[in-house]
Design an enzyme around this catalytic site. Structure first.
Site, short mmCIF file in Angstrom:
data_model
loop_
_atom_site.label_atom_id
_atom_site.label_comp_id
_atom_site.label_asym_id
_atom_site.label_seq_id
_atom_site.Cartn_x
_atom_site.Cartn_y
_atom_site.Cartn_z
CE1 TYR A 64 28.25 -75.65 -48.99
CE2 TYR A 64 28.98 -75.87 -46.72
CZ TYR A 64 28.56 -75.08 -47.78
OH TYR A 64 28.48 -73.72 -47.61
N GLY A 219 40.35 -68.16 -51.86
CA GLY A 219 41.77 -68.41 -51.68
C GLY A 219 42.66 -67.32 -52.24
#
Length: 320
Positions: A64, A219
């Protein structure tokens, strides 16, 4: 926080319980945006609000933001002096030069994650991706070695096939090694297979905790993407665009209707559906602001009835 013995077995855990069953808030905070679309200051604000709401599980990975996410989390824990109150999960196997799951790569990657996090132990350490080039026995021994010296407390597997999970568990049991306690699969209302068909029965049988990622379908399940125009210039636009179909929009309509019945957001309903799955321990969610986080943390208070779960099952059937 449950203590573990030298072999990674939980101490004082009730028979039949899983890793993570004692989480005060059954949601994990994903940090994949930290250091990428969320800077350090904003990330710390989200972490503060998550902790204030009772959240303890924070999920990161060495990949990440090329390690920046781990650094941001480590800086926050050091500034708040709260390492003992945070359940840290991170991952290895996918960040050069320590990609792959050979013994040397696993050991080196763990040292780098510990350094970035500024801690001397990781609560749950995941093999991020299956490595078919390295024998599972070698990898299982490498993770066991980390458990035995206290650098990690438990082992998890992410993006592994059911066959590979079984092989690791069988290898560990046959050789007296620490056994994996958790899975981190891709699972949501818009991505139900192969988890439901292959991994869920295994997780149930083996007593594995399940921490699904992409719990909101990138999302899409929040309802903010309904036309192709909504995806333009959005970081996750390309990933959700294939979901903007009559079937996908029909699922959003069903979620919206149930959200109105509970007076919560669509995201809370999508998470509640996951949380009421008998195999799911805690879905992982990302937030870039306190407002987003508030919407997500409403999910544990939502109890879907059987009819609502059936409506969601039918609306999402066939999407994946």
């Amino acid at each position: 926080m449950t203590r573990l013995d030298a072999a990674g077995r939980p101490i004082d855990r009730a028979p039949g319980s899983r890793w993570g069953d004692d989480l005060a808030v059954p949601i994990g905070l994903g940090t994949n945006t930290f250091g990428r679309t969320t800077d350090a200051a904003a990330s710390h604000r989200v972490l503060d609000e998550f902790a204030e709401a009772g959240g303890v599980l924070v999920d990161t990975a060495d990949t990440y933001s090329d390690g920046a996410s781990e650094v941001i989390l480590g800086d926050w824990m050091r500034a708040r002096n709260n390492r003992a109150q945070v359940v840290v999960t991170t991952k290895c196997g996918n960040l050069p030069p320590f990609d792959g799951l050979s013994a040397s790569q696993v050991a080196a990657a763990a040292e780098e994650s510990l350094r970035r996090l500024g801690t001397n132990y990781i609560d749950l350490y995941f093999a991020h991706y299956q490595d078919d080039e390295t024998p599972i026995e070698e990898t299982a021994e490498a993770f066991d070695a980390l458990v035995r010296v206290g650098k990690i407390r438990a082992i998890g597997l992410s993006n592994f096939t059911a066959d590979a999970v079984c092989e690791w568990i069988d290898t560990a049991n046959a050789n007296g090694l620490a056994v994996p306690v958790a899975l981190q699969p891709h699972y949501s209302l818009v991505h139900r297979k192969p988890f439901e068909t292959e991994l869920a029965p295994l997780a149930s049988e083996a007593g594995l905790a399940v921490l699904p990622y992409r719990a909101l379908g990138g999302g899409f399940l929040s309802g903010k993407y309904r036309t192709e125009a909504d995806t333009e210039d959005r970081a996750r636009g390309g990933g959700v665009r294939p979901l903007i179909t009559p079937e996908g929009l029909g699922l959003l309509d069903t979620i919206d209707a149930i959200a109105q019945e509970h007076n919560v957001t669509a995201a809370a309903i999508a998470l509640a559906w996951l949380m009421q799955s008998p195999t799911v321990t805690a879905p992982l969610v990302s937030a870039t602001s306190g407002a987003q986080l508030d919407d997500l943390l409403a999910a544990p208070a939502v109890t879907l009835d059987e009819a609502q779960i059936t409506r969601l099952d039918i609306a999402s059937d066939g999407l994946t």
